[in-house]
Design an enzyme around this catalytic site. Structure first.
Site, PDB file in Angstrom:
ATOM      1  N   ASP A 172      25.402  17.200  30.753  1.00 45.85           N
ATOM      2  CA  ASP A 172      25.875  16.341  31.845  1.00 45.85           C
ATOM      3  C   ASP A 172      24.741  16.021  32.822  1.00 45.85           C
ATOM      4  OD1 ASP A 172      28.345  16.285  30.747  1.00 45.85           O
ATOM      5  OD2 ASP A 172      29.146  17.922  31.962  1.00 45.85           O
ATOM      6  N   CYS A 173      23.875  17.009  33.044  1.00 42.74           N
ATOM      7  CA  CYS A 173      22.800  16.778  34.020  1.00 42.74           C
ATOM      8  C   CYS A 173      21.526  16.227  33.374  1.00 42.74           C
ATOM      9  CB  CYS A 173      22.513  18.051  34.797  1.00 42.74           C
ATOM     10  SG  CYS A 173      22.440  19.528  33.783  1.00 42.74           S
TER      11      CYS A 173
END
Lengths: 139, 401
Positions: free
Chosen positions: B139-140
């Protein structure tokens, strides 16, 4: 009298011709073969030392070129790329002719092309790959 | 002892331009003329050098973050894999790493024309390097692959960190078998055809401070043509081997872990090497200043090639099978002469470590100190030495207990 080290490069069609025979028989030259890579139907190369009278030598060179052989000066076949050399000296025990040697007390590598017999052992034994050849294309 | 100096006093002399520096080679004549005490009184610093293949070398890199970001899981630099098991855009490129496509020894003896050491040389030379990296995506860090080019000046950090350099002594390698072998000690011809050695002998850093009385953690050094530091003792550090009366070890002994900023180093002192039939590595230029704190230190620096011994080891059988033993000891004067005698056989010798390079490094370090741009650093902590009780461990092969 002249004495010279040469590289003869044979196109595939000429590999089976008795070139040395003609050099001896027709041009009265002494032939000392240093190395030969001759394979049927492939480009070949022959490293040799020719000696004899200057006139015969020149005529023989002309004849070789007429036959379609490429004649090169053997000295230029192996070159020492000094800027790549780290002067470690690993080559000095691999070179069989003493062309590559360590000078003492400087402990620097020197290359005497006139002593080189184009065995090519140095090419891969040099860790820094400071030795180069023009002959690669033949392989 | 009549001569006593501190690091601080030497640095004051460097700053005021009064410092006297000699290389470990130059100082030999002075000791001959003036004796140990006279030479110790005259000289503040002795510089050393070595320029040999050092496989345990590599560089930590931080590439900076891409947009979108990527957490690099696999990293290739000019096709050579780097270790990416650290933070997102950090990697460690080792000197002996090879491209996956390298035929290695499948075509024996392999040529190993381009490996980690060559990438490091190209990086330092400022050449454009191709970076290819793969990731699983988070996600990051959503990006899953990246392919780009960069130069050393364009990335955040490039920290050379070599876990084992500057070996204090090394084996002299020979081949007793009847076929040529291809080793990290070079091409060894059969039947004692040649003997290869790898040390700068009397110029080598750890032969001039054999008991590590001045070199420690934080010692400022010449590394790869720039300034570096001793970070720790090196891996396989083995100071407790048998030693000669002059303190030099008769076998491979101490090692150093060193660190420095790659961006200020030079490609002529970090050279990618290809060992036929063995692999790729890096030739590292390394030099250490020895502060002449007293006569004892000068006595160590006065060591000559003829007083330093190395074991002759068979690399066709004894070494690969870890059988131990050797074919006798020879000294570095004999080794550097180009010929040694082994069991009555005359054997030509060749170095793998560049003696002329070592000499140039010692001279360069001398110039740096004289010109005032290089101050000596007092170690923050000593390195383990002869009293450390270290014995080298081997790796037994066993099942779990």
């Amino acid at each position: 009298m002249i004495k010279q080290k040469l590289v003869l490069r044979f196109p595939p069609a000429l590999v089976e011709q008795p070139v040395i025979y003609h050099l001896v028989k027709d041009y009265d030259l002494m032939v000392n073969i240093l190395r030969a890579d001759i394979n049927p139907k492939k480009e070949g190369r022959l490293m040799l030392e020719l000696s004899g009278s200057e006139a015969n030598f020149r005529q023989a060179l002309d004849w070789l070129q007429e036959q379609g052989l490429r004649v090169m000066n053997l000295k230029q076949q192996i070159t020492w790329v000094e800027e790549r050399c780290t002067h470690c000296g690993a080559c000095s025990v691999i070179c069989p002719s003493g062309a590559l040697a360590l000078t003492r007390p400087e402990m620097k590598v020197s290359f005497d092309a006139s002593k080189c017999v184009i065995c090519e052992l140095c090419l891969r034994a040099c860790p820094a790959r400071a030795m180069e050849t023009l002959l690669d294309e033949v392989k | 002892m009549s001569v006593q100096r501190t690091f601080e006093e030497i640095n004051e002399k460097i700053k005021s331009g009064r410092v006297v520096v000699m290389t470990a080679e130059e100082v030999l004549d002075l000791v001959e003329q003036k004796g140990i005490t006279g030479a110790a009184a005259a000289v503040d610093v002795v510089t050393t050098g070595t320029f040999g293949p050092m496989c345990s070398s590599g560089v930590f890199l931080n590439f900076g973050h891409s947009k979108p970001r990527i957490k690099m899981n696999e990293v290739y630099l000019n096709g050579v894999p780097a270790y990416a098991g650290v933070a997102a855009v950090d990697a460690y490129l080792g000197a002996t790493a090879l491209p996956a496509a390298d035929p290695a020894n499948r075509n024996y003896p392999g040529e190993f024309t381009y490996g980690g050491g060559h990438v490091i040389e190209d990086l330092v030379a400022g050449k454009e390097i191709e970076l290819e990296a793969f990731a699983y995506g988070t996600d990051c860090y959503p990006l899953k692959k990246i392919k780009t080019v960069f130069r050393l000046s364009e990335i955040n950090e490039a920290t050379l960190f070599n876990p084992r350099n500057a070996y204090q002594n090394y084996n002299v390698a020979v081949n007793l078998s009847d076929k040529t072998i291809y080793t990290y000690m070079g091409v060894l011809k059969p039947h004692l055809g040649n003997a290869n050695y790898s040390s700068a002998g009397q110029l080598s850093p750890l032969f001039n401070d054999p008991l590590l009385k001045t070199i420690g953690i934080g010692t400022r050094i010449f590394l790869g043509g720039g300034i570096g530091y001793v970070a720790w003792h090196g891996t396989q550090h083995n100071p407790c081997v048998e030693r000669a009366a002059n303190g030099t070890p008769l076998y491979p002994a101490g090692t150093l872990a060193v660190i420095g900023d790659l961006k200020q180093m030079k490609p002529c002192w970090l050279r990618g090497l290809s060992f036929l039939g063995y692999g790729a590595t890096l030739q590292v230029g390394l030099g250490i200043p020895i502060p002449i704190l007293n006569e004892e230190i000068m006595e160590y620096c006065a060591v000559k090639d003829e007083d330093i011994f190395a074991p002759v080891v068979d690399y066709s059988h004894a070494y690969p099978n870890r059988e131990g033993g050797n074919l006798g000891l020879v000294n570095y004067k004999q080794l550097r002469s180009g010929e040694i005698s082994i069991n009555g056989t005359r054997v030509p010798t060749a170095p793998l470590s560049s003696y002329s390079g070592a000499r140039e490094i010692a001279l360069t370090l001398k110039e740096w100190i004289i010109s005032g741009k290089f101050l000596l650093a007092r170690p923050a902590a000593p390195l383990p030495s002869i009293e450390a009780g270290i014995s080298l461990k081997s790796l037994p092969q066993r099942g779990s207990e």
